[in-house]
Design an enzyme around this catalytic site. Structure first.
Site, short mmCIF file in Angstrom:
data_model
loop_
_atom_site.label_atom_id
_atom_site.label_comp_id
_atom_site.label_asym_id
_atom_site.label_seq_id
_atom_site.Cartn_x
_atom_site.Cartn_y
_atom_site.Cartn_z
CB CYS A 2 34.98 30.16 42.67
SG CYS A 2 35.22 30.96 41.07
CG LEU A 54 29.48 33.41 39.88
CD1 LEU A 54 28.19 32.93 39.23
CD2 LEU A 54 29.18 34.24 41.12
CG ASP A 104 41.24 36.88 38.13
OD1 ASP A 104 40.67 35.92 37.59
OD2 ASP A 104 40.83 37.38 39.20
CB ILE A 304 15.01 45.63 49.60
CG1 ILE A 304 15.99 45.63 50.77
CG2 ILE A 304 15.45 44.65 48.53
CD1 ILE A 304 16.05 44.30 51.50
CB SER A 377 28.50 46.50 48.86
OG SER A 377 29.67 46.16 49.59
N GLY A 378 29.12 49.40 49.56
CA GLY A 378 29.87 50.45 50.25
C GLY A 378 30.46 50.03 51.57
#
Length: 635
Positions: A2, A54, A104, A304, A377-378
């Site tokens: 958000c 969101l 949450d 990509i 993601s890492g």
């Protein structure tokens, strides 16, 4: 995920005016929360809260914000995810709390109502929130331990205003957009502006792991409280130094894998479609492997590719995806696709930010959002486990320090010779020119600062500036004998939140995508600090223990390759596709009229670059991003 914003003000205004202001501030964050928005005003206290949502957990209106606690004492606007919130509920229910939803946010409010603000120490996740305590008449801003989620604030006109992005603060009538020239100089050193500074005077980033409490009374008395820490990377590094893990490498790898697996599992909690970024590198491959291991269905992965093979990681990602059996999507983007993203940089990042990998990160986020709303993601593996290639430069320092300092300082003065002289030696000459400045470093701290610097003398470029100190100070008590520990510490507290996480947050939220970073679970950070350094790096081999874990899931032959980096060929573009755009922004007349940069110095760099005399592309990209941002900010 958000966007949050709001203010507490001593200036008396009508309820209608207050609502109008907070609504205009909230509307600027609609990209961070396109599903719904809400505001809450307390005219008698001068408090207003705004939220753009969101929806990720509890998609019904029961998850709507701003949210009030059951006891009506607390109101909150919150950006992020607390992944362990369901495990906190049984204890809270035994203490008398009741829950209406699976949100949450509701758990956070109950935890604070029960345990006070120290409840934040129980949270596992990423978060930035603002909490209004109606009983104490205090507004508290909180940012997560690693700085995954952003939060800006400013004292102005008898008010404290805040927001997830600067554009929200700028919508407040008391905000003044005066550029801080000292911050600008720091930007040209690092290509980003480190916390607590921002591009605007008297406007700050809330530092990771801190909270700021502002009371109505303090504001009326003209006081401006400072943030206080509730968690620090220094404490984690110090504890790790004093309490290193014992046991074999295999035993420590098992312990670490169990914790990473739990962190990944927690971050797969979602009421909307979820996937993962996959570059085919160590970190993203490990996250994807553990996601797939814990899932009964094929997880979705995204990558990509680029036409220029120097920057193309797509084949490596595809090989990992095929081995793991993921539902893989890849998109090859053209030069035109990437170039079309450049004009968006000023509005996405809100202040000068010139990590060129921001563009492919945005393109990847845009692709991913077409399929899912959440992506793991890492990020974080390089900082915690010594994965950057620059860590191997410690060996160069060990050799340099053997040369007497007066001789090195004398040699470093040759760095001031004209570019044309060094161009006689081709690319080697340009490298020599760049590295001469390192010879004058008197200690390792200064040497590593040089390594991290785009421009080693930024105050000479920014007119009227006196660069804020960004010297890399090692806190007292941290082992000065371990250069690797210092490098990973510095990168975790500055480079990680202010470059890497800023890049990922803005790029993903620009397309309303939530990015989650399991390797930055604070439990992993604290455990990583205890892993013996020889299990992280030996010679040029970094992230050794992460690789050991990954090889249990993915064959070494697939992922064992040189680190590529997520970049673009902007050096070539500045001489071709972007040349006219750059030439206009770098016009000496324009730069003199703006009055921020030394036009002569900029023109010298641009001319030298076009002639091929020096590799000024990184300096020029920083300048071009600033110029583009300035045009947008003043337009």
């Amino acid at each position: 995920m958000c966007g949050i914003t709001g203010f507490i003000s001593t200036v008396q205004t009508s309820a209608e005016t207050q609502e109008s202001i907070i609504r205009s501030m909230t509307d600027t964050l609609s990209h961070r929360g396109p599903d719904s928005s809400g505001t809450l005003c307390f005219p008698e206290s001068g408090v207003a809260l705004g939220h753009a949502r969101l929806a990720i957990l509890e998609l019904s209106p029961l998850g709507h914000q701003p949210m009030l606690s059951t006891c009506k004492r607390y109101s909150i606007v919150y950006n992020g995810e607390v992944y362990n919130h369901l495990s906190l509920r049984p204890e809270l229910e035994q203490l008398g709390h009741h829950f209406r939803s699976t949100s949450d946010t509701e758990t956070i409010l109950a935890a604070i109502a029960q345990w006070g603000l120290q409840a934040v120490n129980r949270f596992i996740g990423m978060f930035a929130f603002a909490l209004w305590d109606r009983e104490k008449r205090e507004l508290t801003l909180v940012r997560d331990r690693l700085g995954i989620k952003p939060l800006y604030y400013r004292y102005a006109g008898g008010a404290c205003i805040f927001g997830s992005e600067l554009k929200a603060l700028k919508a407040h009538p008391d905000f003044k957009s005066t550029i801080d020239r000292n911050s600008l100089a720091v930007y040209f050193r690092h290509n980003y502006i480190p916390a607590p500074h921002s591009i605007y005077q008297d406007t700050h980033k809330l530092s990771p792991g801190t909270m700021l409490t502002v009371s109505e009374k303090e504001l009326k008395d003209g006081k401006h409280p400072e943030p206080v820490p509730y968690w620090s990377a220094f404490d984690a590094w110090k504890h790790g130094q004093d309490n290193p893990l014992s046991g074999s490498e295999e035993e420590i790898a098992n312990q670490l894998e169990d914790l990473i697996s739990d962190a990944v599992k927690q971050r797969m909690l979602s009421d909307v479609p979820l996937g993962a970024f996959l570059s085919g590198g160590i970190d993203s491959s490990l996250v994807a492997a553990l996601m797939q291991k814990g899932s009964t269905n094929s997880i979705k992965t995204f990558s990509i590719g680029f036409e220029n093979q120097t920057y193309n990681e797509a084949p490596h990602a595809k090989a990992v995806a095929q081995h793991l059996g993921t539902d893989h999507t890849e998109l090859y983007v053209s030069t035109a696709d990437v170039l079309s993203s450049i004009p968006k940089i000023p509005t996405i990042w809100d202040e000068p930010f010139a990590d060129s990998s921001q563009i492919p990160t945005y393109c990847l986020s845009k692709l991913t959002r077409k399929h899912v709303t959440v992506s793991l993601s890492g990020d974080g593996g390089d900082e915690l486990f010594a994965g950057y290639t620059r860590y191997t430069l410690k060996g160069i320092w060990d050799k340099l320090r053997r040369i007497p300092l007066p001789l090195r300082q004398m040699a470093s003065k040759f760095e001031q010779l004209p570019d044309a002289l060094f161009s006689l030696f081709g690319n080697t000459g340009a490298k020599i020119h760049r590295r001469l400045n390192a010879l004058g470093c008197s200690n390792f701290n200064d040497f590593y600062r040089y390594i991290l610097s785009h421009n080693t003398r930024p105050s000479s470029l920014v007119l009227g500036s006196n660069e804020y100190s960004t010297h890399l100070q090692t806190p007292a008590g941290l082992d000065l004998d371990s250069a690797y520990s210092r490098m990973t510490y510095w990168d975790t507290v500055m480079y990680l939140p202010d470059d890497i996480l800023t890049k990922v947050d803005r790029a993903s939220m620009a397309v309303s995508l939530e990015a989650r970073v399991p390797l930055l679970d604070h439990r992993i950070v604290e455990l990583a600090a205890r892993v013996p350094m020889q299990m992280k790096i030996q010679g040029t081999d970094g992230k050794r223990i992460l690789k050991k874990i990954l090889y249990r899931h993915v064959p070494r032959t697939i992922v064992d390759r040189p680190k590529m980096g997520f970049g673009i060929p902007f050096q070539d573009w500045l001489r071709s596709d972007l040349r006219d755009w750059a030439h206009e922004l770098l016009s000496p007349a324009r730069i003199r009229q703006q009055g921020y940069l030394d036009a002569t110095a900029v023109n010298r760099m641009w001319t030298s670059f076009l002639k091929g005399h020096a590799t000024w592309q990184y300096h020029l990209w920083d300048i071009l991003v600033f110029q583009s941002w300035l045009e947008n900010a003043e337009g």
